[in-house]
Design a protein around this motif. Structure first.
Motif, short mmCIF file in Angstrom:
data_model
loop_
_atom_site.label_atom_id
_atom_site.label_comp_id
_atom_site.label_asym_id
_atom_site.label_seq_id
_atom_site.Cartn_x
_atom_site.Cartn_y
_atom_site.Cartn_z
N ASP A 125 30.93 14.53 22.89
CA ASP A 125 31.10 15.42 21.74
C ASP A 125 29.82 15.60 20.94
O ASP A 125 29.49 16.73 20.54
N GLU A 126 29.12 14.52 20.71
CA GLU A 126 27.95 14.60 19.84
C GLU A 126 26.81 15.41 20.46
O GLU A 126 25.90 15.86 19.75
N PRO A 129 27.01 20.40 20.49
CA PRO A 129 26.32 21.39 19.66
C PRO A 129 24.90 21.69 20.14
O PRO A 129 24.47 22.85 20.14
N GLU A 133 23.38 25.22 21.50
CA GLU A 133 22.14 25.80 20.97
C GLU A 133 21.22 26.24 22.11
O GLU A 133 20.54 27.28 22.02
N TRP A 182 32.68 24.99 17.82
CA TRP A 182 31.30 24.68 18.23
C TRP A 182 30.55 25.94 18.65
O TRP A 182 29.37 26.10 18.31
N GLU A 185 29.67 28.03 15.52
CA GLU A 185 28.59 27.39 14.77
C GLU A 185 27.24 27.58 15.46
O GLU A 185 26.19 27.57 14.79
N ALA A 186 27.26 27.75 16.77
CA ALA A 186 26.01 27.94 17.52
C ALA A 186 25.56 29.39 17.56
O ALA A 186 24.46 29.69 18.05
#
Length: 213
Positions: A125-126, A129, A133, A182, A185-186
């Motif tokens: 998960d971490e 993102p 990107e 996600w 947000e990207a």
């Protein structure tokens, strides 16, 4: 960022590359939902003006080759050199490269679409993102993105598979809404979802998105 998962994933798929390739041979042609998803992706690429698209986590090249049969200028990238060796041997006329989705070996805005089928399932998960990107960096504005992943919650450690070879990879199941957040947000707009149960196995999800202008 902890990158042990990258090493473990690379080593595991190098180990199972030949057996994996045999098991997935013909999987696309035998599944109408998969063929339909790829046909839709091809139409989205054409509507965005055409051009090269990248199959991230291409494995032995089945999806890349099918996209080429749909007249999409597709090429594949995979973390595993073993998988790339198999793909190049099976499809000698196509382009395949070794690379990580955490640092794609592509220039900015160099592809008109990106597809990632079952390659995000090993990304913790971490790290997602940062991966998204990278996706946004290499895709041109308006370019389509299609993701295919296991639907659900939680994760499990896979220690054997594909011909009973040893593996050590964590398999992550995710909710479509979580991945949608996600993506937004990207810098992507999510245009649709397809959720289904493939042959009574684990629930699967497709997300269809485009890079924001």
């Amino acid at each position: 960022m902890d990158t042990d998962w990258l090493t473990e994933t690379r080593t595991s798929y190098d180990t199972v590359a030949t057996s994996y390739a045999e098991q997935v041979r013909g999987a696309i042609t035998g599944q109408p939902y998969l063929r339909t998803a790829l046909t839709l992706f091809a139409e989205h690429v054409r509507s965005a003006g055409g051009g090269p698209v990248v199959d991230v986590g291409c494995g032995p090249g089945e999806v890349t080759a099918h996209l080429r049969s749909l007249e999409v200028d597709a090429f594949g990238i995979d973390l595993s050199p073993g998988m790339i060796e198999v793909a190049r041997r099976r499809y000698p006329g196509l382009r395949f490269e070794v690379g990580s989705m955490t640092d794609l070996p592509l220039p900015d805005a160099s592809v008109n679409g990106l597809l990632a089928w079952q390659s995000l399932i090993h990304v913790p998960d971490e790290a997602v993102p940062a991966v998204f990107e990278q996706f946004r960096r290499v895709v041109r504005p308006g370019g389509p993105v299609q993701l295919f992943f296991h639907l659900g919650t939680g994760s499990r450690l896979k220690t054997e598979g594909y011909g009973n070879h040893p593996m050590r990879v964590r398999v992550h199941h995710r909710q479509a809404g979580e991945v949608t957040i996600w993506l937004r947000e990207a810098g992507f707009t999510v245009e649709g979802r397809l959720l289904f149960d493939l042959d009574g196995q684990a629930l699967q999800a497709f997300l269809f998105a485009r890079r924001d202008e």
